[in-house]
Design a protein around this motif. Sequence first.
Motif, PDB file in Angstrom:
ATOM      1  N   LEU A   1       0.827  -1.209   0.000  1.00  0.00           N
ATOM      2  CA  LEU A   1       0.000   0.000   0.000  1.00  0.00           C
ATOM      3  C   LEU A   1       0.860   1.258   0.000  1.00  0.00           C
ATOM      4  CD1 LEU A   1      -2.803  -1.018   2.502  1.00  0.00           C
ATOM      5  CD2 LEU A   1      -3.189  -0.095   0.218  1.00  0.00           C
ATOM      6  N   VAL A   2       1.850   1.290   0.860  1.00  0.00           N
ATOM      7  CA  VAL A   2       2.712   2.463   0.971  1.00  0.00           C
ATOM      8  C   VAL A   2       3.504   2.668  -0.312  1.00  0.00           C
ATOM      9  CG1 VAL A   2       4.711   3.422   2.195  1.00  0.00           C
ATOM     10  CG2 VAL A   2       2.822   2.416   3.486  1.00  0.00           C
ATOM     11  N   ALA A   3       4.022   1.596  -0.878  1.00  0.00           N
ATOM     12  CA  ALA A   3       4.791   1.706  -2.122  1.00  0.00           C
ATOM     13  C   ALA A   3       3.916   2.253  -3.249  1.00  0.00           C
ATOM     14  CB  ALA A   3       5.372   0.347  -2.499  1.00  0.00           C
ATOM     15  N   ALA A   4       2.698   1.743  -3.355  1.00  0.00           N
ATOM     16  CA  ALA A   4       1.782   2.221  -4.404  1.00  0.00           C
ATOM     17  C   ALA A   4       1.443   3.693  -4.186  1.00  0.00           C
ATOM     18  CB  ALA A   4       0.512   1.369  -4.427  1.00  0.00           C
ATOM     19  N   LEU A   5       1.211   4.081  -2.964  1.00  0.00           N
ATOM     20  CA  LEU A   5       0.885   5.474  -2.651  1.00  0.00           C
ATOM     21  C   LEU A   5       2.077   6.391  -2.923  1.00  0.00           C
ATOM     22  CD1 LEU A   5      -1.307   7.330  -1.609  1.00  0.00           C
ATOM     23  CD2 LEU A   5      -0.538   6.859   0.713  1.00  0.00           C
ATOM     24  N   ARG A   6       3.274   5.946  -2.571  1.00  0.00           N
ATOM     25  CA  ARG A   6       4.476   6.763  -2.826  1.00  0.00           C
ATOM     26  C   ARG A   6       4.686   6.983  -4.318  1.00  0.00           C
ATOM     27  NH1 ARG A   6       8.040   4.326   1.837  1.00  0.00           N
ATOM     28  NH2 ARG A   6       7.668   5.943   3.385  1.00  0.00           N
ATOM     29  N   ARG A   7       4.381   5.967  -5.113  1.00  0.00           N
ATOM     30  CA  ARG A   7       4.533   6.130  -6.562  1.00  0.00           C
ATOM     31  C   ARG A   7       3.516   7.141  -7.100  1.00  0.00           C
ATOM     32  NH1 ARG A   7       5.680   0.550  -6.250  1.00  0.00           N
ATOM     33  NH2 ARG A   7       3.521  -0.021  -6.664  1.00  0.00           N
ATOM     34  N   LEU A   8       2.362   7.216  -6.486  1.00  0.00           N
ATOM     35  CA  LEU A   8       1.316   8.127  -6.951  1.00  0.00           C
ATOM     36  C   LEU A   8       1.522   9.568  -6.504  1.00  0.00           C
ATOM     37  CD1 LEU A   8      -2.060   6.240  -6.442  1.00  0.00           C
ATOM     38  CD2 LEU A   8      -1.094   7.071  -8.572  1.00  0.00           C
ATOM     39  N   MET A   9       2.050   9.783  -5.324  1.00  0.00           N
ATOM     40  CA  MET A   9       2.086  11.121  -4.743  1.00  0.00           C
ATOM     41  C   MET A   9       2.837  12.155  -5.582  1.00  0.00           C
ATOM     42  SD  MET A   9      -0.037  11.016  -2.476  1.00  0.00           S
ATOM     43  CE  MET A   9       0.161  12.733  -2.089  1.00  0.00           C
ATOM     44  N   PRO A  10       4.022  11.874  -6.103  1.00  0.00           N
ATOM     45  CA  PRO A  10       4.684  12.912  -6.918  1.00  0.00           C
ATOM     46  C   PRO A  10       3.836  13.327  -8.120  1.00  0.00           C
ATOM     47  CG  PRO A  10       6.242  11.179  -6.344  1.00  0.00           C
ATOM     48  CD  PRO A  10       4.874  10.706  -5.925  1.00  0.00           C
ATOM     49  N   ARG A  11       3.204  12.351  -8.753  1.00  0.00           N
ATOM     50  CA  ARG A  11       2.349  12.672  -9.908  1.00  0.00           C
ATOM     51  C   ARG A  11       1.127  13.474  -9.469  1.00  0.00           C
ATOM     52  NH1 ARG A  11       4.645   7.800 -11.575  1.00  0.00           N
ATOM     53  NH2 ARG A  11       5.277   7.795 -13.763  1.00  0.00           N
ATOM     54  N   ALA A  12       0.535  13.103  -8.342  1.00  0.00           N
ATOM     55  CA  ALA A  12      -0.641  13.813  -7.852  1.00  0.00           C
ATOM     56  C   ALA A  12      -0.288  15.252  -7.494  1.00  0.00           C
ATOM     57  CB  ALA A  12      -1.236  13.090  -6.642  1.00  0.00           C
ATOM     58  N   GLU A  13       0.864  15.449  -6.852  1.00  0.00           N
ATOM     59  CA  GLU A  13       1.293  16.801  -6.495  1.00  0.00           C
ATOM     60  C   GLU A  13       1.579  17.622  -7.750  1.00  0.00           C
ATOM     61  OE1 GLU A  13       4.556  15.908  -3.914  1.00  0.00           O
ATOM     62  OE2 GLU A  13       3.226  15.436  -2.225  1.00  0.00           O
ATOM     63  N   HIS A  14       2.211  16.988  -8.736  1.00  0.00           N
ATOM     64  CA  HIS A  14       2.500  17.674  -9.998  1.00  0.00           C
ATOM     65  C   HIS A  14       1.196  18.106 -10.679  1.00  0.00           C
ATOM     66  CE1 HIS A  14       4.344  18.652 -13.837  1.00  0.00           C
ATOM     67  NE2 HIS A  14       3.467  17.858 -14.427  1.00  0.00           N
ATOM     68  N   ARG A  15       0.235  17.204 -10.747  1.00  0.00           N
ATOM     69  CA  ARG A  15      -1.053  17.536 -11.377  1.00  0.00           C
ATOM     70  C   ARG A  15      -1.773  18.648 -10.614  1.00  0.00           C
ATOM     71  NH1 ARG A  15      -3.731  13.908 -15.099  1.00  0.00           N
ATOM     72  NH2 ARG A  15      -2.294  12.276 -15.687  1.00  0.00           N
ATOM     73  N   ALA A  16      -1.697  18.631  -9.275  1.00  0.00           N
ATOM     74  CA  ALA A  16      -2.342  19.675  -8.475  1.00  0.00           C
ATOM     75  C   ALA A  16      -1.708  21.031  -8.746  1.00  0.00           C
ATOM     76  CB  ALA A  16      -2.264  19.324  -6.991  1.00  0.00           C
ATOM     77  N   ARG A  17      -0.365  21.079  -8.809  1.00  0.00           N
ATOM     78  CA  ARG A  17       0.323  22.344  -9.112  1.00  0.00           C
ATOM     79  C   ARG A  17      -0.039  22.833 -10.512  1.00  0.00           C
ATOM     80  NH1 ARG A  17       4.540  19.771  -6.465  1.00  0.00           N
ATOM     81  NH2 ARG A  17       5.512  19.163  -8.432  1.00  0.00           N
ATOM     82  N   LYS A  18      -0.082  21.903 -11.454  1.00  0.00           N
ATOM     83  CA  LYS A  18      -0.406  22.249 -12.836  1.00  0.00           C
ATOM     84  C   LYS A  18      -1.838  22.804 -12.930  1.00  0.00           C
ATOM     85  CE  LYS A  18      -0.328  20.118 -17.409  1.00  0.00           C
ATOM     86  NZ  LYS A  18      -0.088  18.872 -18.140  1.00  0.00           N
ATOM     87  N   ALA A  19      -2.779  22.157 -12.243  1.00  0.00           N
ATOM     88  CA  ALA A  19      -4.178  22.615 -12.252  1.00  0.00           C
ATOM     89  C   ALA A  19      -4.298  23.977 -11.575  1.00  0.00           C
ATOM     90  CB  ALA A  19      -5.071  21.601 -11.565  1.00  0.00           C
ATOM     91  N   SER A  20      -3.551  24.174 -10.495  1.00  0.00           N
ATOM     92  CA  SER A  20      -3.601  25.433  -9.768  1.00  0.00           C
ATOM     93  C   SER A  20      -3.064  26.573 -10.626  1.00  0.00           C
ATOM     94  CB  SER A  20      -2.796  25.316  -8.482  1.00  0.00           C
ATOM     95  OG  SER A  20      -2.764  26.547  -7.810  1.00  0.00           O
ATOM     96  N   SER A  21      -1.935  26.357 -11.290  1.00  0.00           N
ATOM     97  CA  SER A  21      -1.366  27.423 -12.126  1.00  0.00           C
ATOM     98  C   SER A  21      -2.261  27.685 -13.336  1.00  0.00           C
ATOM     99  CB  SER A  21       0.046  27.081 -12.560  1.00  0.00           C
ATOM    100  OG  SER A  21       0.051  25.963 -13.417  1.00  0.00           O
ATOM    101  N   SER A  22      -2.916  26.652 -13.842  1.00  0.00           N
ATOM    102  CA  SER A  22      -3.837  26.826 -14.963  1.00  0.00           C
ATOM    103  C   SER A  22      -5.041  27.674 -14.543  1.00  0.00           C
ATOM    104  CB  SER A  22      -4.295  25.462 -15.466  1.00  0.00           C
ATOM    105  OG  SER A  22      -5.271  25.609 -16.469  1.00  0.00           O
TER     106      SER A  22
END
Length: 147
Positions: free
Chosen positions: A121-142
């Motif tokens: 679970l932790v490994a899967a979540l860690r793989r997702l978090m950088p992408r999720a943070e990147h998408r959130a920053r991208k959506a926010s700047s958009s």
Amino acid sequence: MSDYQGLAEFRQQIRKFLRFSERAVRAAGMEPGQYQLMLAIKGMPEGVRPRIRELANRMHVQHHSAVELVNRLEAGGYVRRERGRDDRREVLLALTPKGERVLEELALHHHEELRSAAPGLVAALRRLMPRAEHRARKASSSNESRS
């Protein structure tokens, strides 16, 4: 790993744990919803009274579905209804000693399973978090550039 692979892996890890939970609960002679309701009663946040409305909200079910779960648990001797001290119209829910015992046993099994499932679970979540943070920053700047 693509976003979709990461999401799929994380969802698969969650479903694996939920499948374990369903089997463990059924082996104890209960339905998964009954276990969830008992867990919700025991795990109510400080200051939140264990009423059907709050339990239905926490479980994301309709009020009448929560009532039916309570009725079945009460008939099985797992929960009891109590009148509020200040407002006698208020109905609060509490686990019976039988309900406490069953919940404690199931919680022990769930904790053991989580200990073995945690690395995946932790490994899967860690793989997702950088992408999720990147998408959130991208959506926010958009959104800011549109303003």
